[in-house]
Each structure stands twice: as C-alpha cells, then as structure tokens.
Scaffold this active site. Sequence first.
Site, PDB file in Angstrom:
ATOM      1  CB  CYS A  91      -0.948   0.038   1.201  1.00  0.00           C
ATOM      2  SG  CYS A  91      -2.132   1.446   1.176  1.00  0.00           S
ATOM      3  CG  HIS A 211      -6.984  -2.237  -6.041  1.00  0.00           C
ATOM      4  ND1 HIS A 211      -6.446  -3.450  -5.650  1.00  0.00           N
ATOM      5  CD2 HIS A 211      -6.741  -1.268  -5.269  1.00  0.00           C
ATOM      6  CE1 HIS A 211      -6.041  -3.267  -4.418  1.00  0.00           C
ATOM      7  NE2 HIS A 211      -6.207  -2.289  -3.874  1.00  0.00           N
ATOM      8  CB  CYS A 241      -4.227   4.786  -5.623  1.00  0.00           C
ATOM      9  SG  CYS A 241      -4.203   2.773  -5.096  1.00  0.00           S
TER      10      CYS A 241
HETATM   11  O1  PYC Z   1      -1.881   3.664  -1.978  1.00  0.00           O
HETATM   12  O2  PYC Z   1      -1.295   1.772  -2.735  1.00  0.00           O
HETATM   13  C1  PYC Z   1      -2.076   2.511  -2.207  1.00  0.00           C
HETATM   14  C2  PYC Z   1      -3.505   2.040  -1.846  1.00  0.00           C
HETATM   15  C3  PYC Z   1      -4.052   0.775  -2.146  1.00  0.00           C
HETATM   16  C4  PYC Z   1      -5.274   0.821  -1.599  1.00  0.00           C
HETATM   17  C5  PYC Z   1      -5.642   2.068  -0.993  1.00  0.00           C
HETATM   18  N1  PYC Z   1      -4.495   2.644  -1.304  1.00  0.00           N
END
Ligand code: PYC
Length: 325
Positions: A91, A211, A241
């Site tokens: 993450c 995702h 993300c």
């Molecule tokens: O920032 O990699 C990320 C992430 C994955 C799911 C929520 N944030």
Amino acid sequence: MPADKIIRIVDSHTGGEPTRVVLTGGPDLGTGPLNERLRKFKDEFDHFRSAIVNEPRGSDAIVGALLCEPVDPTCSAGVIFFNNTGYLGMCGHGTIGLAVTLAHYGRIERGIHRIETPVGIVQAELHDAEHVTVHNVPSFRTASGIAVAVEQFGMVTGDIAWGGNWFFVAHENPLEIRLSNLEALTDLCWSIRRALNANGITAPDGSEIDHVELYGPPTIPGANSKNFVLCPGGSYDRSPCGTGTSAKLACLYESGNLEPGQRWVQESIIGSLFEGSIHVDDGGIYPRIMGSAYVIAESSLFIQDKDPLRWGIRECQPTQVRQPG
Ligand code: PYC
C-alpha cells in the site's frame, strides 16, 4: 476502563486516505517471512483485522498497517496492510503514513528505510516530518487493450497491471472525476470488476483484479491527470493510490508515453497529489511515489469479552450477536 485486550493505534492520513498503524496489541504471527505471517493473519486472526478497521471503531476507508519485526535485519520495519474486506500486498499511501508515524515517534530519522511487506521489500525515503518517497516493488503491465462489455456503460478497454496490487487501468471513462459523481464512478468501477470476473479475466497467477482505476483530465495546474480508484472493499481511494499510480506508470512506460526519470503528477478525486517517476533496471520498472502524510490521532482500542461486537461488524457470525431475551 477494564478491557480484556488493548490495541494501541496511530491514525494518519495521506492525501486524505487514512492509515491506522497498529503499534502494540495486534495478533502474534510469529517470526517467519511476511507472506507466511500474512497467511496466519488471514487464517487464524482475521477477527483482529475486523476489530481494528471495521465499524464500530473504523470505517470502510481505513487501511490498517500491522507493524511487524522484520526478518531482514537491514529493514527498519515489517508491515502487513489490511482493509475492510481483506489484505493488501502493498500500500503506497499506507507506507507514506507508516513512515510519517514512525518519524513522529522518533523511531526513524530522515533518510532511506527498507520496509518488508508480503510482496517484497520497499524503501521509504523520509524527507522531513511529512514528506516521503516510496521506492516501490517492480511494477509491470501483463495485458493491454483488454475489452469488456460493462453493464449500462458498454465496451470499456483497459490494461492489467501490477503495482504491488492488481489493477484494471481503464482507457475510457465517460464520467467527470469529481466528488459529486462518486456514486456513478463507483457503479462504473463495480460493473467493470463484475465484467472482469464474469469473463474469467484474472492476473496471470489467477488472482482477482480487485482494484479498478479510472482517469480523466487534471484540475490542478501542474498535474498530469486525475484518477478515481475503487479499492477491493468498495471504498474509493482519497489519495491518488500509490500502488495504482505505480501500475499506471508501468502502463505509460510500456506504451511509450513515459520516459525513465520523467515526472508524473497524479491528482486524486479529492485533489490530493502524488509525484511519481520510474527508473528501469535490467528490464524491471521501479516506480517512485512521493506524497505527504499527517498524524491525526493516537488511541487505544478496547476489546471487552462482554461486548458482542468486540471484533467489529463483519460477515454474520451466529454466536457473535446474542439475541435479546
Ligand atoms: O496507496 O497503494 C495505495 C492504496 C491501495 C489501496 C488504498 N491505497
């Protein structure tokens, strides 16, 4: 307050996306490799995941980060990330939140820190109290121009890519990326996920593409694009993300639209920013993602044996909630 178990946590947010670091009181997963500890977490201690991030103590948006002793002595920490429905390989926003949290408690100083995750070692480069660059795991695209018929939206094409988690990176997006469109954006991403599953489209190892990323034009000067990312449990990423931006950078590079070292500024749906770039070594694509996080709370979670919802609200457990009378 008498509690049968106390879990000490620290909350932060990275571009609006929350991270809850578990400092003490988490499950004892032993000292094996992190992917083995992750398996044990899933198989034997999933109630801890639910107690920490699910309601009534948490929310769908929170990503938990269980701080672990690393196996490799050159690492500053190990971490297992989890959310409202399961576990994450890596993450990006969470690693930024973790580094800022460790710095807040004086556990790490400015500089580069190696961090073990179940999908490999990443590095967190702490620039100051808030700014961190994540040197992510190698990222790659495994399929391009995959077309799926999406209920109510028609054909959508996209790439399948790994950035520490699996992503469908959509090429088309008929919707404007703004908060007032949240419901429609979420519906589109769920429909894409359903279409991928219905057509048996998975990662090469059979994992679900859990995702989905949509892109649109940026609204902040200097940004290259704006995204919407639907996470596995149905919540959207408030940040751009980290693993999703890594997957996107790998796709851009593989399609000849990004040079090694070229700066890519990714805006999120709420207008927070990550700055990314890649370097290529021996054919591997290595993303770097820079963002900032802020510590917002420290607290103790009380697990009381007498509380029927002590392990959080999760898939129905007949013995968990006693009927009145
Ligand atoms: O920032 O990699 C990320 C992430 C994955 C799911 C929520 N944030």
